[in-house]
Design a protein around this motif. Structure first.
Motif, PDB file in Angstrom:
ATOM      1  N   VAL A 154      43.740  38.021  35.265  1.00  0.00           N
ATOM      2  CA  VAL A 154      44.928  37.469  34.475  1.00  0.00           C
ATOM      3  C   VAL A 154      46.270  37.594  34.961  1.00  0.00           C
ATOM      4  N   SER A 155      46.887  36.526  35.172  1.00  0.00           N
ATOM      5  CA  SER A 155      48.268  36.145  35.603  1.00  0.00           C
ATOM      6  C   SER A 155      49.172  36.659  35.430  1.00  0.00           C
ATOM      7  N   ASP A 156      50.816  36.815  35.919  1.00  0.00           N
ATOM      8  CA  ASP A 156      51.891  37.096  35.411  1.00  0.00           C
ATOM      9  C   ASP A 156      52.549  36.323  36.075  1.00  0.00           C
ATOM     10  N   GLY A 157      52.257  34.933  36.272  1.00  0.00           N
ATOM     11  CA  GLY A 157      53.070  34.326  36.719  1.00  0.00           C
ATOM     12  C   GLY A 157      52.942  34.165  38.220  1.00  0.00           C
ATOM     13  N   ARG A 158      52.757  34.817  38.975  1.00  0.00           N
ATOM     14  CA  ARG A 158      53.174  35.227  40.548  1.00  0.00           C
ATOM     15  C   ARG A 158      51.686  34.571  41.650  1.00  0.00           C
ATOM     16  N   ASP A 159      52.511  35.017  43.022  1.00  0.00           N
ATOM     17  CA  ASP A 159      51.424  33.842  43.960  1.00  0.00           C
ATOM     18  C   ASP A 159      50.136  35.973  43.640  1.00  0.00           C
ATOM     19  N   GLN A 160      50.337  36.753  42.514  1.00  0.00           N
ATOM     20  CA  GLN A 160      49.528  37.656  43.537  1.00  0.00           C
ATOM     21  C   GLN A 160      49.310  37.457  42.148  1.00  0.00           C
ATOM     22  N   PRO A 161      47.273  37.831  41.932  1.00  0.00           N
ATOM     23  CA  PRO A 161      46.940  37.684  40.010  1.00  0.00           C
ATOM     24  C   PRO A 161      46.820  38.901  39.549  1.00  0.00           C
ATOM     25  N   TRP A 162      47.214  39.619  38.684  1.00  0.00           N
ATOM     26  CA  TRP A 162      47.205  41.071  38.062  1.00  0.00           C
ATOM     27  C   TRP A 162      46.017  41.331  37.915  1.00  0.00           C
ATOM     28  N   ARG A 163      45.574  40.683  37.590  1.00  0.00           N
ATOM     29  CA  ARG A 163      43.631  41.380  37.280  1.00  0.00           C
ATOM     30  C   ARG A 163      42.958  40.326  37.671  1.00  0.00           C
ATOM     31  N   VAL A 164      41.981  40.295  38.096  1.00  0.00           N
ATOM     32  CA  VAL A 164      41.043  40.435  38.726  1.00  0.00           C
ATOM     33  C   VAL A 164      39.408  41.400  38.133  1.00  0.00           C
ATOM     34  N   ARG A 165      39.188  40.509  37.181  1.00  0.00           N
ATOM     35  CA  ARG A 165      37.891  41.667  37.300  1.00  0.00           C
ATOM     36  C   ARG A 165      36.658  40.192  36.766  1.00  0.00           C
ATOM     37  N   ASP A 168      30.889  41.010  28.169  1.00  0.00           N
ATOM     38  CA  ASP A 168      31.876  41.729  29.599  1.00  0.00           C
ATOM     39  C   ASP A 168      32.073  42.582  28.213  1.00  0.00           C
ATOM     40  N   LEU A 169      33.504  43.840  29.349  1.00  0.00           N
ATOM     41  CA  LEU A 169      34.349  44.929  28.847  1.00  0.00           C
ATOM     42  C   LEU A 169      35.048  45.553  29.742  1.00  0.00           C
ATOM     43  N   THR A 170      35.975  45.040  29.293  1.00  0.00           N
ATOM     44  CA  THR A 170      37.272  45.612  30.203  1.00  0.00           C
ATOM     45  C   THR A 170      38.092  45.770  29.824  1.00  0.00           C
ATOM     46  N   ALA A 171      39.265  46.958  31.131  1.00  0.00           N
ATOM     47  CA  ALA A 171      40.819  47.115  30.691  1.00  0.00           C
ATOM     48  C   ALA A 171      41.889  46.596  31.709  1.00  0.00           C
ATOM     49  N   VAL A 172      43.210  46.465  31.149  1.00  0.00           N
ATOM     50  CA  VAL A 172      44.233  46.007  32.287  1.00  0.00           C
ATOM     51  C   VAL A 172      45.143  46.861  31.940  1.00  0.00           C
ATOM     52  N   ASP A 173      45.571  47.141  32.838  1.00  0.00           N
ATOM     53  CA  ASP A 173      46.461  47.481  32.437  1.00  0.00           C
ATOM     54  C   ASP A 173      47.862  46.695  32.439  1.00  0.00           C
ATOM     55  N   TYR A 174      48.647  47.181  31.834  1.00  0.00           N
ATOM     56  CA  TYR A 174      50.028  45.778  32.140  1.00  0.00           C
ATOM     57  C   TYR A 174      51.723  46.941  32.376  1.00  0.00           C
ATOM     58  N   LEU A 175      51.880  48.380  33.120  1.00  0.00           N
ATOM     59  CA  LEU A 175      52.673  48.550  33.484  1.00  0.00           C
ATOM     60  C   LEU A 175      53.543  47.707  34.474  1.00  0.00           C
ATOM     61  N   PHE A 176      54.396  48.146  34.475  1.00  0.00           N
ATOM     62  CA  PHE A 176      55.532  47.436  34.877  1.00  0.00           C
ATOM     63  C   PHE A 176      55.298  45.079  35.278  1.00  0.00           C
ATOM     64  N   PHE A 177      54.306  44.997  33.749  1.00  0.00           N
ATOM     65  CA  PHE A 177      53.876  43.784  34.186  1.00  0.00           C
ATOM     66  C   PHE A 177      54.983  42.525  35.095  1.00  0.00           C
ATOM     67  N   ALA A 178      54.887  41.661  35.074  1.00  0.00           N
ATOM     68  CA  ALA A 178      55.767  40.726  35.872  1.00  0.00           C
ATOM     69  C   ALA A 178      56.407  40.842  36.842  1.00  0.00           C
ATOM     70  N   GLY A 179      56.577  42.308  37.176  1.00  0.00           N
ATOM     71  CA  GLY A 179      57.702  42.661  38.017  1.00  0.00           C
ATOM     72  C   GLY A 179      58.593  43.715  36.919  1.00  0.00           C
ATOM     73  N   GLY A 180      58.380  44.008  35.547  1.00  0.00           N
ATOM     74  CA  GLY A 180      58.926  44.110  34.583  1.00  0.00           C
ATOM     75  C   GLY A 180      59.789  42.984  33.447  1.00  0.00           C
ATOM     76  N   ARG A 181      59.848  41.864  34.212  1.00  0.00           N
ATOM     77  CA  ARG A 181      60.142  40.954  33.209  1.00  0.00           C
ATOM     78  C   ARG A 181      59.391  40.706  31.919  1.00  0.00           C
ATOM     79  N   ILE A 182      57.796  41.092  32.134  1.00  0.00           N
ATOM     80  CA  ILE A 182      57.297  41.278  30.078  1.00  0.00           C
ATOM     81  C   ILE A 182      57.413  42.479  30.087  1.00  0.00           C
ATOM     82  N   GLN A 183      57.235  42.469  28.639  1.00  0.00           N
ATOM     83  CA  GLN A 183      57.847  44.102  28.254  1.00  0.00           C
ATOM     84  C   GLN A 183      56.415  44.248  26.778  1.00  0.00           C
ATOM     85  N   LYS A 184      55.529  44.866  27.749  1.00  0.00           N
ATOM     86  CA  LYS A 184      54.153  45.370  26.506  1.00  0.00           C
ATOM     87  C   LYS A 184      54.816  46.094  25.718  1.00  0.00           C
TER      88      LYS A 184
END
Lengths: 186, 164, 441
Positions: free
Chosen positions: C390-401, B54-70
């Motif tokens: 990918v989970s960010d600790g909230r109740d919604q998944p951050w990313r489901v692939r 599998d090959l995919t990508a993840v967008d971490y813009l404003f991750f965890a409501g901005g609590r975690i900075q990438k």
């Protein structure tokens, strides 16, 4: 004179009754199958539920030979021009059945990829909701369609999601791909 | 020695970080080393990763409501599998928002072809050296990249019919 | 003087009688020979991955149903197992067996549809009708347990929705026998049928090496002679306790894949039978400790404080919730109260259960895994079906692939087709068993 006109009315109405009767038991359908509802469409068409009892057991895969368009499954924006082309290729009189909630309203796929109801693109006669509708539900819709064919009624309205009202189809004609590109680029 | 340890030993400089969460071995590597490490994974006999699963990508813009900075906005995620040794490995490559570009793996695994096209379509990450990088799921007229977090989920761009 | 020949471009699809599913093939033909194929997909892109990011974990299940809509239960199980891996929890034994039984029923129905549709496209309409008849038997089983025929959303995180009904075992054995009969009929109609045999044999060949390079899994890969099956390689649930074989082909042509699918159905039926022998006992339906009272009455009694003996009473539920009462709940759901909904009696009769229920269904509360990521593969009907969450600790998944098994097979379709005749397209495409919902998501 009045007798003559009523007699001719009598004959034309009898004639259209007979035509409607003939048409409703010889539905040549075009299954435009795209998604999950196709599985229930298969079940309805196969031996167990047997849609052939209603004279609709013969799918024609050519739009020019069919008179009912079964739109079975979600229509995405990429698919929409194809659906419109198929509809335009069908000869009059023609009816459209929206099979499944995705074709009726878009269902729970309220997102960038999905058309929110095919009645924004082509006029729809019968809506069969359900995700997917059970075969019994489909047969019910088919019987409603037969009633409509008997009466010779055809839907001509399109739904406009901006104003939330139905408008006659010809007023929304001419909305094409090239126009969309022009608008989006300007 | 697990695949993770083996790669870490060979490329200690290129590996940014590693972790094992719920048994999934993960390596974060520098984008410049992707080609070399991928080749190593495929051609080393004791690793022998013949599947690019599998090959995919993840967008971490404003991750965890901005609590975690990438540091970087995107991460391209590769899942490898070895049929012979029956082990898996996940490789992640950070990608910058300004120049979203990674090396292609199409010359090593044929399966990368469509996956990379999908990532380009959905995230707008380019793959350097890909033979046919065009949209795959959406239509050519579509503006923007749908799975980016700043693309509203219901922003439609109809080809025909009313715009709404 | 020389004659010049030009190759012809032929467009097949996206709505074509021999294409069950929306896909467009642009073929370059030299006479009847295929010189090149360009596959265009995306006509059923419904934004599964984007929609999952906008809803809670439990609300993703309806979306997963509609990925591979011929075997929706396997998608449910795959998603649930991935979230459970993220949470790091285990589920009760009985729930594991129920999941396996339902997955295998789904697999059989998927293979039945695939072979039936392939046969229909090659002209054997009666086989299609027989196969759909057999699938109808299995749908009856699925409906009995889950309440729906197709899009069922049966699996829950940490268990399943409802327990098996009383007398299900006997009914299941009866239906298995019926399905076996149909399979024998279909086998007689197809396997020694000259037309079917000749059109399937030596068409759509893909070698072992090519299949692996393209990342193909499932019956398509096994047809080429690689015995890779997630149920054997990384056994999940209770597959390691079942005795089954992985059928493989030799050449990788359409006929091999047909045989692999036929053999797999038999193996799946065997697995279901073994599961019924091994499954631990659950509650027995009809056995009552207290009284059976309607839900509204139970809520009223609890509100008015008439709680004497209420703890022993059982609630009479709406048919859609059947099988999720207290006596079943323990054996089919995890006891982690931050994951699984409490049994209905608790929700209706005491404040703790009610709060527990609300905390799990409210936005901003719900199931909240820790920050992290997990990939979990299950064996789908078409191959490895993997979810990467990918989970960010909230109740919604951050990313489901989702790794869709059809996707690499469709990418390799030109490999199978180039150099063969135009007519070979139909059996090859049939044996791919392309499911657009899963391919385009």
């Amino acid at each position: 004179m009045s007798f003559m006109s009523s007699a001719s009315n009598f004959f034309t109405s009898k004639m259209s009754d007979a035509l409607g009767w003939a048409r409703k038991y010889s539905i040549f359908q075009y299954p435009f199958v795209t998604a999950c509802c196709g599985m229930e469409y298969m079940s309805t068409a196969a031996g167990h539920y047997d849609v052939d009892r209603f004279g609709a057991g013969f799918p024609r895969f050519s739009p020019r030979q069919s008179d009912v368009l079964f739109v079975v499954g979600t229509i995405s924006h990429k698919m929409a021009p194809v659906l419109k082309t198929v509809y335009d290729q069908m000869c009059e009189p023609k009816w459209v059945v929206a099979f499944g909630v995705c074709t009726c309203t878009g269902g729970f796929y309220d997102n960038y990829a999905t058309v929110m109801g095919i009645d924004t693109i082509i006029p729809v006669d019968i809506y069969i909701p359900g995700c997917p509708p059970r075969p019994e539900n489909v047969i019910d819709g088919l019987m409603k369609l037969q009633e409509k064919i008997q009466k010779g009624e055809q839907s001509r309205t399109l739904y406009d999601p901006r104003t939330k009202i139905g408008r006659p189809a010809h007023l929304q004609q001419g909305y094409s791909v090239s126009q969309h590109i022009k608008e989006s680029s300007s | 020695m697990t695949p993770l340890q083996r790669v870490q030993e060979q490329f200690s400089k290129e590996v940014i970080e590693t972790h094992t969460f719920r048994g999934d071995e993960t390596l974060m590597i520098h984008p410049s080393a992707l080609k070399v490490i991928a080749k190593f994974l495929k051609e080393t006999a004791e690793l022998d990763f013949n599947f690019l699963m599998d090959l995919t990508a993840v967008d971490y813009l404003f991750f965890a409501g901005g609590r975690i900075q990438k540091e970087f906005r995107f991460e391209v995620v590769y899942h490898f599998y070895s049929l012979k040794h029956n082990h898996r490995l996940r490789i992640k490559v950070p990608v910058d928002e300004k120049s979203p570009e990674v090396d292609t793996l199409t010359d090593l695994w044929a399966s990368a072809d469509w996956y990379e096209r999908e990532v380009w379509d959905m995230f707008g990450i380019r793959f350097k050296g890909h033979p046919n990088l065009k949209r795959i799921l959406m239509y050519e007229q579509f503006q923007g990249h749908a799975l980016r977090k700043d693309y509203p989920f219901n922003k439609r761009q109809p080809l025909i019919g009313p715009k709404y | 003087m020389s004659t010049q020949t030009r190759s012809m471009l032929l467009n097949v699809g996206p709505s074509h009688p021999a294409m069950h599913g929306v896909i467009r093939l642009i073929m370059e033909l030299d006479g009847e020979k295929i010189k090149g194929v360009d596959v265009e997909i995306g006509y059923l892109h419904r934004a599964f991955e984007k929609m999952c990011e906008t809803v809670m974990y439990t609300q993703c299940f309806p979306y997963t149903d509609r990925l591979n809509y011929v075997s929706p239960l396997i998608n449910n199980v795959g998603f649930a197992l991935t979230v459970e891996k993220l949470l790091g929890i285990d589920i009760p034994e009985r729930a594991k067996y129920i999941r396996v039984i339902m997955s295998e029923i789904s697999r059989v129905s998927d293979h039945l549809t695939c072979i039936g549709a392939t046969a229909m496209e090659l002209g054997a309409m009666s086989v299609f009708l027989y196969m759909i008849k057999a699938r109808e038997y299995l749908y009856e089983l699925v409906e009995e347990i889950t309440g729906a025929r197709l899009t069922i959303s049966y699996v829950r995180i940490g268990g399943v929705k409802a327990d098996l009904t009383a007398g299900f075992t006997d009914k299941c054995f009866q239906k298995i026998a019926d399905v076996r009969k149909v399979l024998i009929e279909a086998d007689e109609l197809l396997t020694r049928n000259r037309i079917f045999f000749d059109r399937m044999k030596d068409t759509g060949i893909i070698s072992k090496e090519d299949a692996i390079a393209h990342g193909i899994t499932g019956p398509f890969l096994r047809g080429s002679g690689v015995a890779y099956d997630v149920r054997k390689a990384n056994p999940y649930l209770i597959y390691d306790r079942l005795d089954f074989e992985v059928p493989v082909g030799t050449k990788g042509d359409n006929l091999d894949r047909y045989f692999v699918r036929m053999a797999e159905m038999e193996q799946s039926l065997r697995m279901i039978e073994q599961c019924f022998q091994q499954i631990p006992d659950g509650a027995i339906a009809g056995e009552l400790t207290g009284c059976l009272i309607p839900a509204a009455q139970m809520v009223d009694r609890a509100k008015m404080g008439q709680t004497d003996g209420l703890i022993e009473d059982e609630v009479d539920l709406d048919p859609t919730l059947q099988g999720s009462t207290k006596k079943y709940s323990k054996s089919i759901n995890t006891d982690r109260r931050d994951v699984a909904l409490p049994p209905k009696e608790e929700t209706y009769s005491n404040i703790e259960g009610l709060m527990n229920h609300f905390k799990l269904v409210m936005y901003g509360h719900g199931i909240r895994p820790v920050v992290g990521e997990a990939y979990f593969p299950v064996e789908g009907a078409n191959g490895e079906l993997g979810f990467y969450i990918v989970s960010d600790g909230r109740d919604q998944p951050w990313r489901v692939r989702v790794h869709p098994p059809c996707f690499p097979i469709m990418a390799a379709l030109p490999k199978c087709l180039v150099g063969s005749m135009m007519a070979d397209l139909v059996p090859t495409f049939g044996s791919v068993n392309m499911i657009a919902g899963e391919l385009d998501r």
